[in-house]
Design an enzyme around this catalytic site. Structure first.
Site, PDB file in Angstrom:
ATOM      1  N   GLU A  49      10.754  -6.393 -46.739  1.00  0.00           N
ATOM      2  CA  GLU A  49      10.597  -7.584 -47.682  1.00  0.00           C
ATOM      3  C   GLU A  49      11.266  -7.142 -49.084  1.00  0.00           C
ATOM      4  O   GLU A  49      11.048  -5.996 -49.486  1.00  0.00           O
ATOM      5  CB  GLU A  49       9.022  -7.679 -47.890  1.00  0.00           C
ATOM      6  N   LYS A 118       8.120 -17.083 -48.229  1.00  0.00           N
ATOM      7  CA  LYS A 118       6.832 -16.539 -47.648  1.00  0.00           C
ATOM      8  C   LYS A 118       5.579 -17.452 -48.023  1.00  0.00           C
ATOM      9  O   LYS A 118       5.648 -18.020 -49.164  1.00  0.00           O
ATOM     10  CB  LYS A 118       6.522 -15.220 -48.610  1.00  0.00           C
ATOM     11  N   TYR A 124      -5.225  -9.328 -53.288  1.00  0.00           N
ATOM     12  CA  TYR A 124      -6.183  -8.675 -53.012  1.00  0.00           C
ATOM     13  C   TYR A 124      -6.265  -7.190 -53.028  1.00  0.00           C
ATOM     14  O   TYR A 124      -4.835  -7.032 -52.356  1.00  0.00           O
ATOM     15  CB  TYR A 124      -6.973  -9.262 -51.821  1.00  0.00           C
ATOM     16  N   CYS A 172       5.886 -10.464 -44.143  1.00  0.00           N
ATOM     17  CA  CYS A 172       4.635  -9.463 -44.252  1.00  0.00           C
ATOM     18  C   CYS A 172       3.486 -10.308 -44.075  1.00  0.00           C
ATOM     19  O   CYS A 172       2.809 -10.440 -42.779  1.00  0.00           O
ATOM     20  CB  CYS A 172       4.821  -8.950 -45.364  1.00  0.00           C
ATOM     21  N   GLY A 356      -6.379  -5.993  13.808  1.00  0.00           N
ATOM     22  CA  GLY A 356      -5.287  -5.020  14.458  1.00  0.00           C
ATOM     23  C   GLY A 356      -4.755  -4.150  13.883  1.00  0.00           C
ATOM     24  O   GLY A 356      -4.242  -4.138  12.865  1.00  0.00           O
ATOM     25  N   GLY A 359      -0.978   1.624  13.225  1.00  0.00           N
ATOM     26  CA  GLY A 359      -0.709   2.990  12.481  1.00  0.00           C
ATOM     27  C   GLY A 359       0.421   2.921  11.714  1.00  0.00           C
ATOM     28  O   GLY A 359       0.934   3.729  11.037  1.00  0.00           O
ATOM     29  N   GLU A 471       7.085  -9.375   3.421  1.00  0.00           N
ATOM     30  CA  GLU A 471       7.505  -9.849   5.016  1.00  0.00           C
ATOM     31  C   GLU A 471       7.365 -11.350   4.602  1.00  0.00           C
ATOM     32  O   GLU A 471       8.162 -12.194   5.575  1.00  0.00           O
ATOM     33  CB  GLU A 471       6.203  -9.394   5.775  1.00  0.00           C
ATOM     34  N   LYS A 609      11.831 -21.468  12.996  1.00  0.00           N
ATOM     35  CA  LYS A 609      11.233 -20.323  13.345  1.00  0.00           C
ATOM     36  C   LYS A 609      12.253 -19.738  14.497  1.00  0.00           C
ATOM     37  O   LYS A 609      12.622 -20.398  15.182  1.00  0.00           O
ATOM     38  CB  LYS A 609       9.733 -20.608  13.880  1.00  0.00           C
TER      39      LYS A 609
END
Length: 648
Positions: A49, A118, A124, A172, A356, A359, A471, A609
């Site tokens: 600024e 701006k 303040y 700002c 099911g 492993g 998958e 499929k």
């Protein structure tokens, strides 16, 4: 079709060393940084600024000499940077009649595009800008620095050669108010917000400032570059640290260390921001707040050169990089999976479940999640029936791990061999058992599903599905086989994340100190080290003969492709470029291109499929792999993606 930079833009935020009220010295500092930025490939940058005068000029802002000096410095800066291919926002005061505005001069290749003013003038605490400056007007045109340009708080700057690049500017305090100007500007199309700031430093403010920039970039779905005043500003009652921040949709891309000067850069993905906006229906339905008027667009021209990306792109798109974040994320995901299953079990009144177990990774995760859900419901884990269904490809290693895992989790274990049933089926349909085609494979998958469904009927339980997101996306599942279940806990989990979730469970098992924890951790780690395979072809010398990633490709690549296709809708060209960057040193460009082609063909071609087609059907030039796909056929849906892929 993607162009030049695929929506990437290199953004810079710079803090020059300044001298208060010395406009010529400040112009020189700004010019040097602009040249440095252009040399680094920066295409859009922001300065602090009032950097051409200094923010801390005080009552000197009432001096006509200072104001004229700032205008003259901007005029020279425009001339000196005419050959630079970047757009920059530079701060200075601008007097218009009886008003003085705190402005950002937006300049590109010698042209003053506009003066963004701006809106919120602080008065303040340590700020008393209202003593000098007026709040921005909505829109007016002025003659300044030898050019005619718009001035106001409603300006948008769009690059003709890079349509994704639309700049909005605020200054700002504009960021710190309840309804910042960027709300209107981003709703009007701004994808990159530039903030010119002179935010003084106090203890703890840097953290707040960083959070504010990140939060606002997330709220407005934009990239946000914030440049802060630094060395050279008066320290009479304020200290400035030059804390610069670049963020994108809540993520921190770059940040300077406080009390430094110079340039930070980051590559922002503006196409990503636009994709986020398109998918967010509340964004599309948003309207600018009533007090604000319309925006005004300024179109500018700037040659766009191809960037060599410097942005960090994580190769594992679904997996957090930092260890502490990964652990927390894994725990959250496991709890989410278990919570969904727990609710389904409670709603149906089922006190039994059938899983099911092979492993392998997916069935291991499904069993771990089911155990969590039973614990949360206060149900005995004896209500979980873990079923091993050895077939023609099952190895001793995977079968043993499945049995040990079930025992360590206190689930019931049952072995139901499928070999005799499948051979009888082959005799019934006239299938030669020596013909290891897709029928040979899919018959096993369907027989296993029948066993699980019937056992669930016997026990009044639910079949818990094991198939994962990767998958499903690749069609690596058998229709009416392993893609079917009564509740699929892994359906939204990609394969790369499955691996990390199981690894997390292994670490937790070892750390908890519970009985059997070490053994459970060891079993899970052996499962992690087992090659991914459907085990549908006979073993070779007792070892797995069918490795999934040898057939469909590395899951880490496919999950990367999947993430950017589904989450952001990116095309092959951009995904290829990002994957080459993310996996540099791991996969060559040709390897990435090959598996990207396989991904798009498998994902979009949506073939019948596999079991309904002769052995070895082809989509394009790629022979489909021997699992089934449950989607409907449409080669045309892939045409645009594959055409772009052919140009890589």
């Amino acid at each position: 079709m993607a162009y030049h930079n695929d929506g990437f833009v290199r953004v810079g935020a710079a803090t020059p060393r300044i001298k208060v009220a010395d406009c010529e010295a400040n112009r020189e500092s700004v010019r040097r940084l602009m040249e440095e930025a252009a040399g680094a490939g920066v295409q859009a940058m922001v300065f602090p600024e009032l950097c051409l005068t200094g923010y801390t000029c005080g009552d000197l802002f009432q001096s006509g000499t200072l104001l004229a000096g700032a205008e003259q410095a901007l005029r020279r800066l425009l001339q000196e940077t005419e050959g630079l291919n970047l757009v920059a926002a530079v701060g200075l005061p601008v007097a218009v009649g009886g008003e003085l505005y705190n402005c950002a001069a937006v300049l590109c290749r010698g042209r003053l595009l506009g003066l963004a003013a701006k809106s919120n003038i602080p008065n303040y605490g340590e700020f008393y800008e209202a003593r000098h400056f007026s709040a921005a007007p909505g829109y007016l045109e002025v003659c300044f620095a030898g050019q005619r340009a718009p001035l106001g708080n409603s300006l948008l700057f769009r690059c003709e050669e890079m349509p994704e690049l639309v700049l909005g500017v605020e200054i700002c305090e504009d960021l710190w108010v309840p309804c910042p100007p960027d709300v209107r500007l981003t709703a009007g199309g701004a994808t990159l917000m530039l903030n010119l700031s002179a935010s003084d430093e106090i203890a703890g403010k840097a953290e707040y400032r960083r959070g504010l920039v990140q939060g606002q970039s997330a709220r407005t779905l934009c990239a946000y570059a914030y440049a802060d005043a630094g060395e050279g500003e008066s320290s009479t009652d304020l200290v400035f640290a030059g804390h610069n921040v670049i963020a994108e949709n809540g993520a921190l891309l770059a940040e300077s260390q406080p009390f430094g000067t110079g340039l930070i850069t980051a590559d922002a993905d503006l196409e990503r921001m636009l994709a986020e906006r398109r998918r967010t229906t509340t964004w599309r339905n948003a309207r600018a707040p009533e007090p604000f008027g319309p925006t005004h667009e300024v179109v500018f021209s700037m040659p766009v050169e191809r960037l060599e990306l410097r942005r960090k792109i994580e190769p594992l798109a679904f997996v957090p990089r930092e260890a502490q974040h990964l652990e927390a994320r894994c725990e959250t995901i496991l709890n989410l999976q278990a919570a969904g299953l727990r609710t389904r079990l409670a709603h149906t009144g089922a006190k039994n479940a059938v899983v099911g177990v092979s492993g392998g990774l997916d069935s291991t995760l499904a069993l771990l999640v089911t155990a969590r859900a039973f614990d949360a419901l206060g149900l005995s884990r004896a209500g979980i029936l873990a079923v091993s269904m050895p077939g023609f490809g099952t190895t001793t290693r995977t079968k043993s791990n499945a049995q040990r895992l079930a025992g360590l989790l206190d689930a019931q274990f049952r072995e139901a061999p499928i070999g005799a049933s499948v051979l009888q089926h082959f005799r019934d349909i006239g299938q030669d058992p020596e013909n290891h085609d897709v029928t040979y494979e899919n018959a096993q998958a369907r027989e296993r599903t029948q066993v699980l469904m019937d056992l669930a009927n016997q026990n009044g339980g639910l079949v818990i599905g094991t198939g994962d997101l990767s998958e499903l996306a690749l069609g690596w599942a058998t229709y009416n086989g392993d893609h079917m279940s009564m509740y699929a806990v892994n359906a939204s989990i990609p394969k790369t994340l499955v691996r990390h979730l199981v690894a997390h469970a292994a670490r937790r098992a070892r750390q908890d100190g519970a009985a059997g924890g070490e053994e459970l951790g060891a079993v899970l780690e052996d499962i992690l080290n087992t090659p991914v395979s459907p085990e549908l072809l006979p073993p070779e010398e007792g070892e797995i003969a069918q490795r999934t990633e040898d057939i469909v490709g590395p899951y880490e690549l496919h999950d990367f492709f999947l993430y950017y296709v589904l989450r952001f809708g990116f095309g092959p060209g951009k995904i290829y470029r990002m994957a080459c960057h993310a996996f540099a040193g791991a996969y060559s460009g040709e390897t990435v291109r090959h598996w990207l082609g396989v991904f798009f063909r498998r994902f979009f071609a949506q073939q019948f499929k596999r079991s309904c087609l002769p052995d070895g059907p082809k989509v394009g030039s790629v022979t489909l792999s021997p699992r089934g796909d449950w989607r409907m056929p449409s080669d045309a849906s892939a045409a645009l993606w594959l055409a772009e892929l052919e140009t890589l």
